[in-house]
Design a protein around this motif. Structure first.
Motif, PDB file in Angstrom:
ATOM      1  N   GLU A 130       0.843  -1.174   0.000  1.00  0.00           N
ATOM      2  CA  GLU A 130       0.000   0.000   0.000  1.00  0.00           C
ATOM      3  C   GLU A 130       0.890   1.239   0.000  1.00  0.00           C
ATOM      4  O   GLU A 130       2.000   1.215   0.524  1.00  0.00           O
ATOM      5  CB  GLU A 130      -0.879   0.019   1.263  1.00  0.00           C
ATOM      6  CG  GLU A 130      -1.853  -1.130   1.356  1.00  0.00           C
ATOM      7  CD  GLU A 130      -2.637  -1.110   2.653  1.00  0.00           C
ATOM      8  OE1 GLU A 130      -2.451  -0.140   3.414  1.00  0.00           O
ATOM      9  OE2 GLU A 130      -3.413  -2.035   2.891  1.00  0.00           O
ATOM     10  N   TYR A 146      -8.472   0.317   1.743  1.00  0.00           N
ATOM     11  CA  TYR A 146      -7.862   1.615   2.011  1.00  0.00           C
ATOM     12  C   TYR A 146      -8.248   2.603   0.920  1.00  0.00           C
ATOM     13  O   TYR A 146      -8.813   2.235  -0.110  1.00  0.00           O
ATOM     14  CB  TYR A 146      -6.343   1.499   2.117  1.00  0.00           C
ATOM     15  CG  TYR A 146      -5.610   1.189   0.841  1.00  0.00           C
ATOM     16  CD1 TYR A 146      -5.049   2.197   0.051  1.00  0.00           C
ATOM     17  CD2 TYR A 146      -5.443  -0.132   0.409  1.00  0.00           C
ATOM     18  CE1 TYR A 146      -4.363   1.912  -1.112  1.00  0.00           C
ATOM     19  CE2 TYR A 146      -4.759  -0.429  -0.754  1.00  0.00           C
ATOM     20  CZ  TYR A 146      -4.217   0.595  -1.512  1.00  0.00           C
ATOM     21  OH  TYR A 146      -3.537   0.306  -2.673  1.00  0.00           O
ATOM     22  N   ASP A 206      -5.833   6.528   4.113  1.00  0.00           N
ATOM     23  CA  ASP A 206      -5.988   5.821   5.386  1.00  0.00           C
ATOM     24  C   ASP A 206      -6.483   4.408   5.117  1.00  0.00           C
ATOM     25  O   ASP A 206      -7.011   4.093   4.045  1.00  0.00           O
ATOM     26  CB  ASP A 206      -6.977   6.554   6.294  1.00  0.00           C
ATOM     27  CG  ASP A 206      -6.823   6.157   7.753  1.00  0.00           C
ATOM     28  OD1 ASP A 206      -5.875   5.406   8.069  1.00  0.00           O
ATOM     29  OD2 ASP A 206      -7.630   6.591   8.585  1.00  0.00           O
ATOM     30  N   ASN A 207      -6.302   3.541   6.108  1.00  0.00           N
ATOM     31  CA  ASN A 207      -6.813   2.173   6.068  1.00  0.00           C
ATOM     32  C   ASN A 207      -8.184   2.103   6.732  1.00  0.00           C
ATOM     33  O   ASN A 207      -8.519   2.946   7.565  1.00  0.00           O
ATOM     34  CB  ASN A 207      -5.861   1.221   6.803  1.00  0.00           C
ATOM     35  CG  ASN A 207      -4.519   1.116   6.123  1.00  0.00           C
ATOM     36  OD1 ASN A 207      -4.420   0.718   4.987  1.00  0.00           O
ATOM     37  ND2 ASN A 207      -3.470   1.482   6.843  1.00  0.00           N
TER      38      ASN A 207
END
Length: 233
Positions: free
Chosen positions: A97, A210, A227-228
């Protein structure tokens, strides 16, 4: 073979200087004496001399071979040029990610699963807040394709005609994307982007989901947040 042994063999081979005259004299003297009745049975003296000479030559030949072998692979500078070491490729790095942060300059973001989600259907919300107008914006929401995940639509709180929207499956994710059209502006305030999808019956963890948002201020400076998702339904 270590370096010290190679050096000793090389030195011994180079230092040896056989006395040819003395060896030939011994051979001729043995031939002139001839056989004698009192001479015990066995090899004739001159044959023993020749045999000894051959043995000496054999030892020298072995020593020379050892020194030569020890020098194989050496460069002129005396360094041993060993076999080339095969290059080993670095293992491939798995996809990761992007580095995520929830605030950058005037832009702040948050991601959460909508509380109205249920055991068959869910909605993931991306909330953006900007304290300055934005001249460009791309929001991308990635939903991990766990059991039964399939899009049922999307929406945003900003005007629909200001954005190009899409939803497609890519790299193990259901990817929602909203892109601000050229010439449009995102005003100061709080805005929401949401992706909706079905999933297999039961609780669905959202730990693999995400989002990212990349924008530019009207002054041209680039900002990005992400953000997750840490919960699910």
């Amino acid at each position: 073979m270590d370096d010290k042994l190679r050096e000793r063999l090389r030195t011994a081979a180079e230092a040896h200087r056989p006395d040819r005259e003395r060896m030939l004299a011994r051979v001729e003297r043995g031939m002139a004496e001839g056989p004698s009745a009192r001479t015990p049975r066995g090899p004739l003296p001159w044959l023993r001399v020749v045999g000894a000479t051959a043995a000496v030559c054999g030892v020298l030949a072995v020593g020379a071979y050892a020194v030569t072998s020890a020098g194989v692979g050496q460069t002129r500078g005396g360094q041993v040029a060993g076999s080339p070491v095969p290059s080993v490729s670095a293992p491939a790095v798995p996809g990761r990610e992007p580095e995520l942060r929830t605030e950058d300059g005037p832009l702040w973001a948050d991601g959460a699963v909508d509380p109205h989600s249920n055991a068959y259907w869910a909605q993931s919300n991306v909330t953006l807040r900007t304290t300055q107008p934005l001249s460009s914006l791309t929001v991308e929401l990635r939903i991990a394709r766990t059991g039964g995940v399939h899009t049922t639509g999307s929406w945003r709180s900003l005007p629909e005609q200001d954005f190009t929207a899409s939803a497609k499956e890519k790299g193990g994710f259901l990817v929602y994307r909203w892109t601000l059209k050229p010439g449009r502006t995102v005003p100061v305030g709080t805005h929401m982007f949401a992706g909706q999808y079905n999933h297999a019956e039961g609780h669905r963890g959202a730990e693999g989901d995400y989002f990212t948002a990349n924008a530019a201020r009207t002054t041209g400076q680039q900002v990005s947040v992400g953000d997750n998702f840490t919960s699910g339904h």
